[in-house]
Write a protein that holds these residues in place. Structure first.
Motif, mmCIF file in Angstrom:
data_model
loop_
_atom_site.group_PDB
_atom_site.id
_atom_site.type_symbol
_atom_site.label_atom_id
_atom_site.label_comp_id
_atom_site.label_asym_id
_atom_site.label_seq_id
_atom_site.Cartn_x
_atom_site.Cartn_y
_atom_site.Cartn_z
ATOM 1 N N GLN A 74 0.815 -1.216 0.000
ATOM 2 C CA GLN A 74 0.000 0.000 0.000
ATOM 3 C C GLN A 74 0.853 1.272 0.000
ATOM 4 O OE1 GLN A 74 -0.512 -2.684 1.823
ATOM 5 N NE2 GLN A 74 -2.558 -3.377 1.256
ATOM 6 N N THR A 79 -7.379 -4.881 -2.273
ATOM 7 C CA THR A 79 -8.243 -5.327 -1.188
ATOM 8 C C THR A 79 -8.474 -4.207 -0.179
ATOM 9 O OG1 THR A 79 -7.411 -7.590 -1.414
ATOM 10 C CG2 THR A 79 -8.566 -7.033 0.630
ATOM 11 N N PHE A 80 -9.717 -3.869 0.044
ATOM 12 C CA PHE A 80 -10.086 -2.882 1.054
ATOM 13 C C PHE A 80 -11.079 -3.546 2.000
ATOM 14 C CE2 PHE A 80 -8.702 -0.458 -2.583
ATOM 15 C CZ PHE A 80 -7.907 0.541 -2.019
ATOM 16 N N THR A 114 -13.964 -1.445 7.527
ATOM 17 C CA THR A 114 -13.336 -0.804 8.674
ATOM 18 C C THR A 114 -13.792 -1.470 9.961
ATOM 19 O OG1 THR A 114 -13.258 1.292 7.479
ATOM 20 C CG2 THR A 114 -12.989 1.381 9.873
ATOM 21 N N GLN A 155 -8.463 1.941 7.191
ATOM 22 C CA GLN A 155 -7.944 0.575 7.068
ATOM 23 C C GLN A 155 -7.092 0.212 8.294
ATOM 24 O OE1 GLN A 155 -8.364 -1.578 3.711
ATOM 25 N NE2 GLN A 155 -10.076 -0.383 4.500
ATOM 26 N N GLN A 182 -6.510 -2.426 9.754
ATOM 27 C CA GLN A 182 -5.780 -3.686 9.717
ATOM 28 C C GLN A 182 -4.304 -3.483 9.367
ATOM 29 O OE1 GLN A 182 -8.065 -2.787 7.561
ATOM 30 N NE2 GLN A 182 -7.610 -3.459 5.473
ATOM 31 N N HIS A 183 -3.973 -2.308 8.818
ATOM 32 C CA HIS A 183 -2.574 -1.998 8.502
ATOM 33 C C HIS A 183 -1.933 -1.108 9.574
ATOM 34 C CE1 HIS A 183 -3.303 -3.782 4.640
ATOM 35 N NE2 HIS A 183 -4.148 -2.848 4.268
#
Length: 318
Positions: free
Chosen positions: A135, A195-196, A199, A258, A260-261
């Protein structure tokens, strides 16, 4: 700068950075007992000090502060020492280092219309960071915009050099995996870019949420201060800080959308925000700024203790 109180002595003193390192090392010592891999734990300290060295050179080379000061690497070290969950050496430290090197190269191109070399290196560093965090490529359009508008160094040749710099690390990666027959890793890289995930903040623990909220709030305060006092800086310095501020807003938005990052993005935000926060702490002038300076340091000490002990206030998840 008219202010000459104790805070001025701190922000201009040569001893500030060594004293800050003395603050950071005990934070790693305190956490080393719980660390499953002590080599990686101390490797995290080494990586943090290296990035602090990059920040010092970056600050001096571009005169980001109007006075001689070691506040930028010092603020970064205090922030990094407070976030015990991010102290282990992992590949997640590579993108922040590459991000900072991309800044360094991009800022060298300021108002240089023969900036092909700087453009190539700027985007090559983004490409190298993308090998760990795909990303990172999302920031390439932002850097193109910065070099066109704020830095005024983008030309047709520079644009081509930028594309080459960005693509070469990725092409080399894809070629390596293709020759080794591991095409799944090739597909995984491009799948990650597309991939998104929805949230979902419940994937973050309370310590990450509290730390992120704290850094975002004091970064926002620093941005407001800069916008109110920007005319004290040279035009060149203002352009640099516009780049840093816009990237900071992009990073905050990315974390919000996002989560998760988080572990990579938060490290990027800490590196980016340390420059803005240091500028604020160095140049704010009044009794309120003095109180804010000392309270902020106390809060960082509390945050380090909070993250180290693992104590929970029970405020997350709601």
């Amino acid at each position: 700068m008219e202010y000459r109180g104790p805070r001025y002595t701190i922000v201009t003193g040569k001893a500030t950075l060594p004293v800050t390192i003395m603050f950071a090392v005990p934070a790693w010592l305190a956490g080393s007992e719980k660390a499953p891999d002590k080599i990686l734990w101390w490797g995290g300290l080494a990586a943090t000090i290296v990035i602090a060295g990059f920040l010092l050179e970056f600050s001096n080379r571009n005169s980001l502060l109007r006075i001689r000061s070691y506040m930028i690497p010092s603020v970064f070290l205090v922030m990094a020492a407070s976030m015990t969950f991010a102290q282990t050496l992992t590949w997640n430290w590579l993108p922040p280092a590459c991000f900072l090197l991309a800044y360094y190269s991009a800022f060298l191109s300021y108002q240089n219309y023969r900036s092909q070399g700087y453009s190539f290196h700027t985007f090559a560093f983004l490409g190298i960071g993308a090998l760990v965090f795909p990303q990172m490529l999302y920031f390439a359009p932002l850097f193109l915009f910065f070099m066109l508008v704020q830095l005024r160094s983008m030309s047709a040749k520079s644009f081509v050099a930028s594309l080459l710099g960005l693509s070469i690390p990725i092409v080399l990666r894809e070629t390596y995996f293709l020759l080794n027959g591991t095409t799944t890793k090739i597909d995984g890289f491009w799948f990650a870019l597309q991939t998104f995930a929805p949230t979902d903040y419940t994937i973050l623990d309370e310590h990450r949420m509290v730390s992120a909220a704290f850094v975002i709030i004091i970064s926002a305060v620093a941005m407001i201060h800069f916008m109110r006092t920007k005319f004290n800086d040279k035009i060149r310095t203002r352009m640099f800080f516009y780049v840093i501020m816009l990237n900071g807003i992009a990073l905050m938005s990315f974390i919000a959308l996002q989560p998760q990052h988080f572990d990579v993005l938060f490290r990027l935000l800490v590196v980016n925000s340390s420059i803005l926060i240091a500028h604020h702490l160095t140049f704010a002038r009044n009794i309120v700024a003095d109180i804010y300076f000392y309270v902020l340091f106390a809060l960082f000490c509390f945050l380090a203790f909070y993250n180290f002990t693992g104590y929970s206030f029970g405020i997350w998840p709601l």
